[in-house]
Motif scaffolding. Sequence first.
Motif, PDB file in Angstrom:
ATOM      1  N   VAL A  46       0.856  -1.180   0.243  1.00 61.31           N
ATOM      2  CA  VAL A  46       0.185   0.050   0.013  1.00 61.31           C
ATOM      3  C   VAL A  46       1.162   1.236  -0.009  1.00 61.31           C
ATOM      4  CG1 VAL A  46      -2.080  -1.159   1.208  1.00 61.31           C
ATOM      5  CG2 VAL A  46      -0.026  -0.010   2.485  1.00 61.31           C
ATOM      6  N   TYR A  47       0.303   2.421  -0.637  1.00 60.61           N
ATOM      7  CA  TYR A  47       1.041   3.808  -0.848  1.00 60.61           C
ATOM      8  C   TYR A  47       0.204   4.689   0.187  1.00 60.61           C
ATOM      9  CZ  TYR A  47       3.251   0.715  -4.048  1.00 60.61           C
ATOM     10  OH  TYR A  47       3.923  -0.317  -4.715  1.00 60.61           O
ATOM     11  N   PRO A  48       0.316   5.036   1.276  1.00 61.13           N
ATOM     12  CA  PRO A  48      -0.316   6.290   1.832  1.00 61.13           C
ATOM     13  C   PRO A  48      -0.526   7.297   0.885  1.00 61.13           C
ATOM     14  CG  PRO A  48       1.431   5.236   3.474  1.00 61.13           C
ATOM     15  CD  PRO A  48       1.509   4.948   1.998  1.00 61.13           C
ATOM     16  N   ILE A  49      -1.799   7.944   0.829  1.00 62.35           N
ATOM     17  CA  ILE A  49      -1.937   9.061  -0.228  1.00 62.35           C
ATOM     18  C   ILE A  49      -1.246  10.239   0.527  1.00 62.35           C
ATOM     19  CG2 ILE A  49      -3.681  10.364  -1.191  1.00 62.35           C
ATOM     20  CD1 ILE A  49      -5.331   7.892  -1.698  1.00 62.35           C
ATOM     21  N   ASN A  50      -1.438  10.212   1.629  1.00 55.38           N
ATOM     22  CA  ASN A  50      -0.875  11.533   2.449  1.00 55.38           C
ATOM     23  C   ASN A  50       0.810  11.816   2.347  1.00 55.38           C
ATOM     24  OD1 ASN A  50       0.057   9.864   4.158  1.00 55.38           O
ATOM     25  ND2 ASN A  50      -0.971  10.595   5.948  1.00 55.38           N
ATOM     26  N   GLY A  55       1.089  18.645  -5.802  1.00 59.66           N
ATOM     27  CA  GLY A  55       1.161  18.278  -6.807  1.00 59.66           C
ATOM     28  C   GLY A  55       1.006  16.783  -7.198  1.00 59.66           C
ATOM     29  N   VAL A  56       1.170  16.466  -8.511  1.00 65.22           N
ATOM     30  CA  VAL A  56       1.196  15.145  -8.985  1.00 65.22           C
ATOM     31  C   VAL A  56       2.555  14.480  -9.152  1.00 65.22           C
ATOM     32  CG1 VAL A  56       0.521  13.470 -10.877  1.00 65.22           C
ATOM     33  CG2 VAL A  56      -1.088  15.677 -10.366  1.00 65.22           C
ATOM     34  N   ASN A  57       2.786  13.247  -8.378  1.00 65.92           N
ATOM     35  CA  ASN A  57       3.847  12.704  -8.220  1.00 65.92           C
ATOM     36  C   ASN A  57       3.882  11.228  -8.528  1.00 65.92           C
ATOM     37  OD1 ASN A  57       5.697  14.686  -6.900  1.00 65.92           O
ATOM     38  ND2 ASN A  57       3.883  14.720  -5.627  1.00 65.92           N
ATOM     39  N   ILE A  58       4.920  10.696  -9.072  1.00 67.70           N
ATOM     40  CA  ILE A  58       5.115   9.342  -9.410  1.00 67.70           C
ATOM     41  C   ILE A  58       6.225   8.497  -8.769  1.00 67.70           C
ATOM     42  CG2 ILE A  58       5.848   8.025 -11.399  1.00 67.70           C
ATOM     43  CD1 ILE A  58       5.223  10.248 -13.267  1.00 67.70           C
ATOM     44  N   VAL A  59       5.513   7.324  -8.460  1.00 70.17           N
ATOM     45  CA  VAL A  59       6.419   6.403  -7.733  1.00 70.17           C
ATOM     46  C   VAL A  59       6.483   5.097  -8.464  1.00 70.17           C
ATOM     47  CG1 VAL A  59       6.596   4.766  -5.686  1.00 70.17           C
ATOM     48  CG2 VAL A  59       5.786   7.022  -5.182  1.00 70.17           C
ATOM     49  N   SER A  60       7.890   4.779  -8.855  1.00 71.98           N
ATOM     50  CA  SER A  60       8.004   3.450  -9.456  1.00 71.98           C
ATOM     51  C   SER A  60       8.502   2.548  -8.551  1.00 71.98           C
ATOM     52  CB  SER A  60       9.265   3.585 -10.623  1.00 71.98           C
ATOM     53  OG  SER A  60       8.779   4.539 -11.371  1.00 71.98           O
ATOM     54  N   ASP A  61       7.750   1.058  -8.843  1.00 76.38           N
ATOM     55  CA  ASP A  61       7.971   0.126  -7.653  1.00 76.38           C
ATOM     56  C   ASP A  61       7.967  -1.420  -8.631  1.00 76.38           C
ATOM     57  OD1 ASP A  61       8.377  -0.746  -5.180  1.00 76.38           O
ATOM     58  OD2 ASP A  61       6.636  -0.531  -4.534  1.00 76.38           O
ATOM     59  N   LEU A  76      -4.472  16.646  -3.654  1.00 80.18           N
ATOM     60  CA  LEU A  76      -5.497  16.348  -4.528  1.00 80.18           C
ATOM     61  C   LEU A  76      -6.251  14.997  -4.238  1.00 80.18           C
ATOM     62  CD1 LEU A  76      -3.762  17.509  -7.992  1.00 80.18           C
ATOM     63  CD2 LEU A  76      -5.608  18.576  -6.808  1.00 80.18           C
ATOM     64  N   ASN A  77      -5.623  14.619  -3.223  1.00 84.67           N
ATOM     65  CA  ASN A  77      -6.460  13.499  -2.462  1.00 84.67           C
ATOM     66  C   ASN A  77      -6.729  12.006  -3.445  1.00 84.67           C
ATOM     67  OD1 ASN A  77      -7.241  11.899  -0.271  1.00 84.67           O
ATOM     68  ND2 ASN A  77      -9.369  12.839  -0.559  1.00 84.67           N
ATOM     69  N   PHE A  78      -5.815  11.822  -4.272  1.00 86.25           N
ATOM     70  CA  PHE A  78      -5.939  10.606  -5.253  1.00 86.25           C
ATOM     71  C   PHE A  78      -4.658   9.938  -5.541  1.00 86.25           C
ATOM     72  CE2 PHE A  78      -3.836  13.173  -8.715  1.00 86.25           C
ATOM     73  CZ  PHE A  78      -3.259  12.237  -9.345  1.00 86.25           C
ATOM     74  N   GLU A  95       6.420  11.371 -16.839  1.00 89.65           N
ATOM     75  CA  GLU A  95       6.745  12.696 -16.183  1.00 89.65           C
ATOM     76  C   GLU A  95       5.261  13.137 -15.397  1.00 89.65           C
ATOM     77  OE1 GLU A  95       9.504  14.042 -15.396  1.00 89.65           O
ATOM     78  OE2 GLU A  95      10.610  12.702 -16.573  1.00 89.65           O
ATOM     79  N   PRO A  96       5.216  13.515 -14.471  1.00 87.87           N
ATOM     80  CA  PRO A  96       3.973  14.121 -13.945  1.00 87.87           C
ATOM     81  C   PRO A  96       3.309  15.292 -14.464  1.00 87.87           C
ATOM     82  CG  PRO A  96       5.649  14.459 -12.324  1.00 87.87           C
ATOM     83  CD  PRO A  96       6.180  13.507 -13.478  1.00 87.87           C
ATOM     84  N   VAL A  97       2.257  15.561 -14.981  1.00 88.01           N
ATOM     85  CA  VAL A  97       1.525  16.814 -15.343  1.00 88.01           C
ATOM     86  C   VAL A  97       1.029  17.351 -14.117  1.00 88.01           C
ATOM     87  CG1 VAL A  97      -0.169  17.728 -16.763  1.00 88.01           C
ATOM     88  CG2 VAL A  97       1.389  15.760 -17.761  1.00 88.01           C
ATOM     89  N   GLN A  98       1.297  18.777 -13.871  1.00 92.01           N
ATOM     90  CA  GLN A  98       0.722  19.564 -12.968  1.00 92.01           C
ATOM     91  C   GLN A  98      -0.453  20.445 -13.394  1.00 92.01           C
ATOM     92  OE1 GLN A  98       1.767  18.712  -9.777  1.00 92.01           O
ATOM     93  NE2 GLN A  98       3.492  17.576 -10.782  1.00 92.01           N
ATOM     94  N   ASN A  99      -1.612  20.612 -12.491  1.00 90.48           N
ATOM     95  CA  ASN A  99      -2.507  21.605 -12.740  1.00 90.48           C
ATOM     96  C   ASN A  99      -3.150  21.382 -14.024  1.00 90.48           C
ATOM     97  OD1 ASN A  99      -1.694  22.863 -10.604  1.00 90.48           O
ATOM     98  ND2 ASN A  99      -0.237  23.830 -11.492  1.00 90.48           N
ATOM     99  N   ASP A 100      -3.637  20.202 -14.538  1.00 86.90           N
ATOM    100  CA  ASP A 100      -3.986  19.837 -15.635  1.00 86.90           C
ATOM    101  C   ASP A 100      -5.057  18.643 -15.839  1.00 86.90           C
ATOM    102  OD1 ASP A 100      -4.877  20.498 -18.431  1.00 86.90           O
ATOM    103  OD2 ASP A 100      -3.319  19.502 -19.437  1.00 86.90           O
ATOM    104  N   LEU A 101      -5.711  18.259 -14.613  1.00 85.38           N
ATOM    105  CA  LEU A 101      -6.675  17.084 -14.573  1.00 85.38           C
ATOM    106  C   LEU A 101      -7.608  17.219 -15.450  1.00 85.38           C
ATOM    107  CD1 LEU A 101      -7.033  16.986 -10.549  1.00 85.38           C
ATOM    108  CD2 LEU A 101      -5.625  15.482 -12.007  1.00 85.38           C
ATOM    109  N   PRO A 102      -8.049  16.291 -16.063  1.00 84.79           N
ATOM    110  CA  PRO A 102      -7.658  14.824 -15.717  1.00 84.79           C
ATOM    111  C   PRO A 102      -6.398  14.241 -16.104  1.00 84.79           C
ATOM    112  CG  PRO A 102      -9.373  14.804 -17.321  1.00 84.79           C
ATOM    113  CD  PRO A 102      -9.067  15.994 -17.166  1.00 84.79           C
ATOM    114  N   VAL A 103      -5.781  14.892 -17.026  1.00 85.52           N
ATOM    115  CA  VAL A 103      -4.379  14.434 -17.437  1.00 85.52           C
ATOM    116  C   VAL A 103      -3.167  14.577 -16.161  1.00 85.52           C
ATOM    117  CG1 VAL A 103      -2.429  15.009 -19.056  1.00 85.52           C
ATOM    118  CG2 VAL A 103      -4.854  15.206 -19.601  1.00 85.52           C
TER     119      VAL A 103
END
Length: 155
Positions: A46-50, A55-61, A76-78, A95-103
Amino acid sequence: YGQDYLVNHDRILFPVKNRNDRLSNKDRVHGIIADDVANESATVRVYPINKFGPGVNIVSDHINGREFIIVGSSDLNFASAFEAALKDGKRPDFEPVQNDLPVILTDEEGNRWDIFGYAVEGPREGEQLLPAKSYTGYWFAWADFFPELEIYSVE
């Protein structure tokens, strides 16, 4: 459940068989079930959302020899999770995209991917990333269903 249930992080309305205090009961986590069968002995992380940060961030695992990308945002709680490889086997450099949801993602080919994993723009428009077997829920529920689960942490 009512406002008190949401605010009180210890209150649970029903019995829990496998209590686990590594996180607060109602911390929201996004979990990946890495096995074909989702039973108590399944490999789960599991990955704690907090913990995703602003901003939008990426974890590779890597779990069970499979590579995943988990995209999320605490403010953004997602969170969403996908296989790192596309259907054709290519592994894009996301790469993460900021401020352009749903992208939420872009890659080196110029594709723009939405929160559901669909390419909404670019040469792969209409394709979908392979979704991980995952969902978002309260910590106490994940820990109750999968007592041997791991919590992702950056080391």
